[in-house]
Design an enzyme around this catalytic site. Sequence first.
Site, PDB file in Angstrom:
ATOM      1  N   THR A  45      21.096  11.186  58.553  1.00 40.38           N
ATOM      2  CA  THR A  45      22.440  10.830  58.097  1.00 40.38           C
ATOM      3  C   THR A  45      23.397  10.638  59.262  1.00 40.38           C
ATOM      4  OG1 THR A  45      22.035  12.178  56.134  1.00 40.38           O
ATOM      5  CG2 THR A  45      24.322  11.593  56.587  1.00 40.38           C
ATOM      6  N   HIS A  47      23.223   9.182  62.044  1.00 39.83           N
ATOM      7  CA  HIS A  47      23.368   7.876  62.700  1.00 39.83           C
ATOM      8  C   HIS A  47      23.026   6.702  61.802  1.00 39.83           C
ATOM      9  CE1 HIS A  47      19.226   8.850  63.118  1.00 39.83           C
ATOM     10  NE2 HIS A  47      19.552   9.918  63.814  1.00 39.83           N
ATOM     11  N   VAL A 174      16.557  27.509  58.761  1.00 40.24           N
ATOM     12  CA  VAL A 174      15.711  28.274  57.851  1.00 40.24           C
ATOM     13  C   VAL A 174      14.344  28.406  58.506  1.00 40.24           C
ATOM     14  CG1 VAL A 174      14.506  28.189  55.632  1.00 40.24           C
ATOM     15  CG2 VAL A 174      16.945  27.616  55.765  1.00 40.24           C
ATOM     16  N   HIS A 225      12.774   3.702  63.288  1.00 37.31           N
ATOM     17  CA  HIS A 225      13.297   2.389  62.883  1.00 37.31           C
ATOM     18  C   HIS A 225      14.376   2.048  63.898  1.00 37.31           C
ATOM     19  CE1 HIS A 225      15.972  -0.276  60.666  1.00 37.31           C
ATOM     20  NE2 HIS A 225      16.834   0.675  60.454  1.00 37.31           N
ATOM     21  N   TYR A 256      18.661  -6.481  59.404  1.00 32.53           N
ATOM     22  CA  TYR A 256      19.957  -6.397  58.717  1.00 32.53           C
ATOM     23  C   TYR A 256      21.060  -6.191  59.738  1.00 32.53           C
ATOM     24  CZ  TYR A 256      19.586  -1.288  59.211  1.00 32.53           C
ATOM     25  OH  TYR A 256      19.467  -0.005  59.710  1.00 32.53           O
ATOM     26  N   THR A 354      22.012   5.181  50.522  1.00 36.63           N
ATOM     27  CA  THR A 354      22.298   4.294  49.393  1.00 36.63           C
ATOM     28  C   THR A 354      22.158   4.987  48.034  1.00 36.63           C
ATOM     29  OG1 THR A 354      21.514   2.435  50.700  1.00 36.63           O
ATOM     30  CG2 THR A 354      21.547   2.123  48.318  1.00 36.63           C
ATOM     31  N   TYR A 530      -2.751  10.296  17.782  1.00 40.27           N
ATOM     32  CA  TYR A 530      -1.835   9.651  18.726  1.00 40.27           C
ATOM     33  C   TYR A 530      -0.474  10.300  18.561  1.00 40.27           C
ATOM     34  CZ  TYR A 530       1.196   6.157  20.882  1.00 40.27           C
ATOM     35  OH  TYR A 530       2.127   5.542  21.678  1.00 40.27           O
ATOM     36  N   ASP A 543       3.092   9.225  26.028  1.00 37.17           N
ATOM     37  CA  ASP A 543       2.373   9.051  24.761  1.00 37.17           C
ATOM     38  C   ASP A 543       0.909   9.330  25.049  1.00 37.17           C
ATOM     39  OD1 ASP A 543       1.839   6.623  26.126  1.00 37.17           O
ATOM     40  OD2 ASP A 543       1.628   5.519  24.240  1.00 37.17           O
ATOM     41  N   TYR A 647     -17.334   8.178  26.257  1.00 38.95           N
ATOM     42  CA  TYR A 647     -17.218   9.001  27.463  1.00 38.95           C
ATOM     43  C   TYR A 647     -18.558   9.643  27.796  1.00 38.95           C
ATOM     44  CZ  TYR A 647     -12.223   8.840  26.362  1.00 38.95           C
ATOM     45  OH  TYR A 647     -10.952   8.427  26.095  1.00 38.95           O
TER      46      TYR A 647
HETATM   47  P1  FAD Z   1      19.079  14.261  56.834  1.00 41.02           P
HETATM   48  O1  FAD Z   1      20.319  13.539  57.062  1.00 41.02           O
HETATM   49  O2  FAD Z   1      18.053  14.177  57.888  1.00 41.02           O
HETATM   50  O3  FAD Z   1      19.452  15.740  56.545  1.00 41.02           O
HETATM   51  C1  FAD Z   1      18.507  16.786  56.534  1.00 41.02           C
HETATM   52  C2  FAD Z   1      19.163  17.979  57.146  1.00 41.02           C
HETATM   53  O4  FAD Z   1      18.292  19.089  57.027  1.00 41.02           O
HETATM   54  C3  FAD Z   1      19.426  17.775  58.622  1.00 41.02           C
HETATM   55  O5  FAD Z   1      20.788  17.865  58.866  1.00 41.02           O
HETATM   56  C4  FAD Z   1      18.621  18.855  59.273  1.00 41.02           C
HETATM   57  O6  FAD Z   1      19.254  19.386  60.405  1.00 41.02           O
HETATM   58  C5  FAD Z   1      18.486  19.869  58.166  1.00 41.02           C
HETATM   59  N1  FAD Z   1      17.323  20.739  58.348  1.00 41.02           N
HETATM   60  C6  FAD Z   1      16.055  20.372  58.589  1.00 41.02           C
HETATM   61  N2  FAD Z   1      15.265  21.451  58.717  1.00 41.02           N
HETATM   62  C7  FAD Z   1      16.058  22.523  58.532  1.00 41.02           C
HETATM   63  C8  FAD Z   1      15.823  23.930  58.543  1.00 41.02           C
HETATM   64  N3  FAD Z   1      14.604  24.436  58.793  1.00 41.02           N
HETATM   65  N4  FAD Z   1      16.858  24.734  58.302  1.00 41.02           N
HETATM   66  C9  FAD Z   1      18.111  24.240  58.045  1.00 41.02           C
HETATM   67  N5  FAD Z   1      18.374  22.924  58.056  1.00 41.02           N
HETATM   68  C10 FAD Z   1      17.368  22.074  58.289  1.00 41.02           C
HETATM   69  N6  FAD Z   1      19.953   4.523  54.632  1.00 41.02           N
HETATM   70  C11 FAD Z   1      20.741   3.707  53.955  1.00 41.02           C
HETATM   71  O7  FAD Z   1      20.934   3.904  52.765  1.00 41.02           O
HETATM   72  N7  FAD Z   1      21.327   2.629  54.539  1.00 41.02           N
HETATM   73  C12 FAD Z   1      21.146   2.370  55.842  1.00 41.02           C
HETATM   74  O8  FAD Z   1      21.692   1.405  56.372  1.00 41.02           O
HETATM   75  C13 FAD Z   1      20.302   3.194  56.589  1.00 41.02           C
HETATM   76  N8  FAD Z   1      20.059   2.919  57.881  1.00 41.02           N
HETATM   77  C14 FAD Z   1      19.366   3.805  58.614  1.00 41.02           C
HETATM   78  C15 FAD Z   1      19.249   3.596  59.980  1.00 41.02           C
HETATM   79  C16 FAD Z   1      18.618   4.521  60.780  1.00 41.02           C
HETATM   80  C17 FAD Z   1      18.509   4.272  62.245  1.00 41.02           C
HETATM   81  C18 FAD Z   1      18.071   5.682  60.197  1.00 41.02           C
HETATM   82  C19 FAD Z   1      17.409   6.726  61.025  1.00 41.02           C
HETATM   83  C20 FAD Z   1      18.141   5.873  58.831  1.00 41.02           C
HETATM   84  C21 FAD Z   1      18.790   4.950  58.036  1.00 41.02           C
HETATM   85  N9  FAD Z   1      18.906   5.114  56.662  1.00 41.02           N
HETATM   86  C22 FAD Z   1      19.716   4.299  55.949  1.00 41.02           C
HETATM   87  C23 FAD Z   1      18.207   6.200  55.965  1.00 41.02           C
HETATM   88  C24 FAD Z   1      19.112   7.386  55.746  1.00 41.02           C
HETATM   89  O9  FAD Z   1      19.792   7.665  56.905  1.00 41.02           O
HETATM   90  C25 FAD Z   1      18.333   8.598  55.338  1.00 41.02           C
HETATM   91  O10 FAD Z   1      17.403   8.280  54.357  1.00 41.02           O
HETATM   92  C26 FAD Z   1      19.273   9.678  54.810  1.00 41.02           C
HETATM   93  O11 FAD Z   1      20.314   9.907  55.714  1.00 41.02           O
HETATM   94  C27 FAD Z   1      18.526  10.965  54.573  1.00 41.02           C
HETATM   95  O12 FAD Z   1      19.431  11.958  54.193  1.00 41.02           O
HETATM   96  P2  FAD Z   1      18.946  13.461  54.046  1.00 41.02           P
HETATM   97  O13 FAD Z   1      20.123  14.269  53.690  1.00 41.02           O
HETATM   98  O14 FAD Z   1      17.785  13.502  53.158  1.00 41.02           O
HETATM   99  O15 FAD Z   1      18.359  13.820  55.470  1.00 41.02           O
HETATM  100  N1  THG Z   2      -6.931   5.946  25.065  1.00 43.10           N
HETATM  101  C1  THG Z   2      -6.867   7.275  24.972  1.00 43.10           C
HETATM  102  N2  THG Z   2      -5.773   7.958  25.324  1.00 43.10           N
HETATM  103  C2  THG Z   2      -4.679   7.296  25.798  1.00 43.10           C
HETATM  104  C3  THG Z   2      -4.689   5.890  25.892  1.00 43.10           C
HETATM  105  C4  THG Z   2      -5.870   5.213  25.518  1.00 43.10           C
HETATM  106  N3  THG Z   2      -3.584   7.984  26.189  1.00 43.10           N
HETATM  107  C5  THG Z   2      -2.553   7.327  26.939  1.00 43.10           C
HETATM  108  C6  THG Z   2      -2.318   5.950  26.419  1.00 43.10           C
HETATM  109  N4  THG Z   2      -3.572   5.226  26.342  1.00 43.10           N
HETATM  110  C7  THG Z   2      -1.721   6.052  25.041  1.00 43.10           C
HETATM  111  N5  THG Z   2      -1.442   4.797  24.431  1.00 43.10           N
HETATM  112  C8  THG Z   2      -1.972   4.386  23.243  1.00 43.10           C
HETATM  113  C9  THG Z   2      -1.256   3.471  22.495  1.00 43.10           C
HETATM  114  C10 THG Z   2      -1.706   3.097  21.235  1.00 43.10           C
HETATM  115  C11 THG Z   2      -2.889   3.600  20.737  1.00 43.10           C
HETATM  116  C12 THG Z   2      -3.630   4.457  21.503  1.00 43.10           C
HETATM  117  C13 THG Z   2      -3.168   4.875  22.753  1.00 43.10           C
HETATM  118  C14 THG Z   2      -3.323   3.263  19.330  1.00 43.10           C
HETATM  119  N6  THG Z   2      -2.379   3.324  18.385  1.00 43.10           N
HETATM  120  C15 THG Z   2      -2.642   3.031  16.978  1.00 43.10           C
HETATM  121  C16 THG Z   2      -1.444   2.324  16.382  1.00 43.10           C
HETATM  122  O1  THG Z   2      -0.369   2.388  16.935  1.00 43.10           O
HETATM  123  O2  THG Z   2      -1.638   1.666  15.369  1.00 43.10           O
HETATM  124  C17 THG Z   2      -2.950   4.279  16.201  1.00 43.10           C
HETATM  125  C18 THG Z   2      -1.808   5.062  15.710  1.00 43.10           C
HETATM  126  C19 THG Z   2      -2.239   6.091  14.686  1.00 43.10           C
HETATM  127  O3  THG Z   2      -2.863   5.704  13.692  1.00 43.10           O
HETATM  128  O4  THG Z   2      -1.934   7.284  14.913  1.00 43.10           O
HETATM  129  O5  THG Z   2      -4.457   2.995  19.087  1.00 43.10           O
HETATM  130  O6  THG Z   2      -5.975   3.978  25.618  1.00 43.10           O
HETATM  131  N7  THG Z   2      -7.920   7.952  24.563  1.00 43.10           N
END
Ligand code: FAD
Ligand code: THG
Length: 819
Positions: A45, A47, A174, A225, A256, A354, A530, A543, A647
């Site tokens: 964060t 930089h 930590v 990066h 960018y 972001t 199901y 499901d 199966y």
């Molecule tokens: P961090 O900011 O790294 O925070 C983690 C914190 O945990 C740190 O402050 C660290 O000191 C602390 N910490 C770690 N271990 C410990 C511990 N043991 N005890 C206590 N504290 C600890 N993202 C965007 O969205 N847009 C951008 O344009 C963008 N550009 C980037 C450009 C660069 C050069 C970089 C490096 C990153 C960029 N990113 C960008 C990504 C973004 O910066 C990071 O994904 C984001 O800042 C991560 O935030 P965070 O809080 O998870 O991590």
């Molecule tokens: N086979 C088996 N398990 C599963 C799936 C599978 N689990 C995850 C996922 N796929 C679940 N999805 C479905 C979706 C629809 C049906 C089965 C699994 C299906 N439905 C009938 C219907 O809607 O008419 C039966 C309903 C009923 O009579 O209760 O057949 O592919 N093992």
Amino acid sequence: MTTPRVVIIGAGIVGASLADELSLRGWNTVTVVEAGSLPAAGGSTSHAPGVVFQTNSSRVMTQFARYTAEKLLGLRWDNEPCFLDVGSVEIATTPERVAELARRHGYAQSWGVPGARLLSTDEVLEKWDLLNRDRVLAGLFVPGDGIARSVNAVAAQLARAQAAGVSVLDNTPVTGLVILDGRVVGVSTAGGDIAADVVVCCAGIWGPVIAEMAGVTLPLTPLAHQLAWSSPLDELADRTVEASRPVLRHQDSGLYYRERGNTIGVGSYRHRAMPLSAHDLRPWGEATMPSVEAFTPDDFAWPLAESVDMIPALAAASWDDAINGIFSFTPDGMPLMGPTTVEGFWVAEAIWVTHSAGVAKAMAEWIIDGASSSFDLHACDVNRFEVHEKSPAYILARDSQNFVEVYDIVHPLQPMEHSRPLRTSPFYPRQQALGGQFLEAHGWERPNWYESNAGLLAASPATPQPTPGPWAARFWSPIVAAEATTTRSAVALYDMTALRRISVSGRGATEFLQSMVTANIAKSVGSVTYCLMLGEDGGIRSDITVARLGAEEYQIGVNGEADLDWLGRHLHSSTFADTVRITDITPGTCCIGVWGPDARRVVQSLTGTDLGNDALKYFRATTAYLATVHVTIMRLSYVGELGFEIYTNSDQGLVLWDLLMAAGADFGIIAAGRSAFNSLRIEKGYRSFGTDMSHDHDPYEAGLGFAVRLDKGDFIGKAALLARKDTSVRRLVLLRMTHPNELVLGNEPVFVDGIPSAVGYVTSASYSYTLGASLAYAWLPTSCAEPGTPVEVEYFGERYSATVTAEPAFDPGMERIRR
Ligand code: FAD
Ligand code: THG
């Protein structure tokens, strides 16, 4: 009433946002523990240039970003804004990218990013006059994007949290987690232990180190990066504001740009992957921040030349302020969020600036309420990874690949290039011999179609065929038509080994499962049900199919690792923890779907066990021998045909395949692939969890009310569902495109006459070979959900007309499936 004690490890943008979101909800018994010195503590964060582009192919990522941009826009620190809403421009320099920008414009509309629009070359140049006009073909403009001033945002959110009672300790690494009986009870620091009921790891690139203290593997890799700031430019000499031009992305070159006063920052993904180990990061308190590595100018040579060509004013600049900055990558590019296997120990990792505030809001809801009511988090769950996905080799290869591809145009079906083949079903050699065209599903090699079926296609030239555009034609073949129609007219084999299956058995299994699912599963032995698992909020967790194989013995077909985790987590805290066992039987077993009007004749010819309708009804299971192979047979199909899932243990899989192929020869049996499968399930009206419906949908609006039995005993989510029933204002509906050749892929926006913004979005889609139609599922407002309603779907900038259609689009009928 006092709230639980929370320790947040790390005060980067994620930890600071979480402290704020918790305290906004009245949880102020929170301590933020940070190793570095605030506010720029030394993590990513400190930089980050803070470039915020909200639009993402993922709906939840876009929603995280929308919330973040809105929240930071409303925050100030030291009389300075935390967000500069300068907007964003993405440019295209290739025809492929022009199309991609149209697709991204579609995502923006699908997910409700306001004001996004495509720009001509002239319009791009109006917003970014320093660009080389000759290179720019088109652009995408999003007015609400911009620059997050991330260190200010940390300070502002921490200050607000502190005012609400939160403690913030910086310069306090930590050094350990205090864990008692599988539960975290505190963290250790040099200054002593801090007691906690909940510990949340927001340690960014150090996350794997902290998680290891709890024995948890985080599939996260820190990668460097490049970010370089130009010397002051004459063209920007009259600057009085930090930035006025939109933030700029040139993805064709992995680059960018953003303004900072009279300088321009260049960020590059156009270099080799530079992974590091979380254990090898520099210590805090040195001159260079721990999340920074020395700049490697060689890696910047090409990006610099390209940047000078794109923005000629940069030719005069020098680049002394440049770093290799480190941040986190994951195997699927999504964050790692949620409770881990150690009770009370949560993570919020691999999160960009972001998405930071949105993620923090979701985490606060999840920690306080047990689920997020604002976001669908299924794709972010830290427990989504299977065991092979947590191997160091896989994590490194996959995360590095994701760095390289971060700006690439990646097709949704594009399989990974490394670590293949990783998992193969016993049928693999036969599938290869048949010319299987393999895609990858959770590591499994799975044919999308078989080249061996090309002859069938030639033999039936009347089969309806789409002529897909270039994008929809990738990972597709006309052969799919032959496979789909053969399933409906004769019989086909489908490799269902990748279908996740688990065994739940032992005293109390019935009662435990009854509490987890929406239907009555305590029917006679041999029944298959199901049903759904719901969250506490009544939203769909999954499901599933529940087969009762013995009094207290069940085989469950689920949708993935998260289901296993969900069941295990609830079992652990139930009274059946000591008697019920949950076992993943996917590895070590295999499954073939044998489906089509001739399926019964094929399988019956191999066994003395009666498979007639009187002996084995629809949605019933039995065991049998097929010649020497001991199998469990379930009479069901996800494609809507007569037939069975069969199966057996993996060692007998190949024999099973060969037996079925030989027995089916007279019926013209074929092996068929995933592309046909997907088409058949959509035309039959079967939804796919995670795509068509997810955590934020209730069963009724998703068209799955038939799977809920409110007259049974209590189950998770029942109370919430009762309150929520009939309140929904949206429906999952089936669309039929007016023109059968107009195929879509998913995530496209849907429009109705008279409303300028999108009213909904497509989930999954396919050509229906049975009907000769192009179909798509979509979420629409209830007011537009009546069959017959005309709508339009926007695909790569074009509008396709479509009609809401009654389901299922195709039904082989009771006669065929149930007899
Ligand atoms: P961090 O900011 O790294 O925070 C983690 C914190 O945990 C740190 O402050 C660290 O000191 C602390 N910490 C770690 N271990 C410990 C511990 N043991 N005890 C206590 N504290 C600890 N993202 C965007 O969205 N847009 C951008 O344009 C963008 N550009 C980037 C450009 C660069 C050069 C970089 C490096 C990153 C960029 N990113 C960008 C990504 C973004 O910066 C990071 O994904 C984001 O800042 C991560 O935030 P965070 O809080 O998870 O991590
Ligand atoms: N086979 C088996 N398990 C599963 C799936 C599978 N689990 C995850 C996922 N796929 C679940 N999805 C479905 C979706 C629809 C049906 C089965 C699994 C299906 N439905 C009938 C219907 O809607 O008419 C039966 C309903 C009923 O009579 O209760 O057949 O592919 N093992």
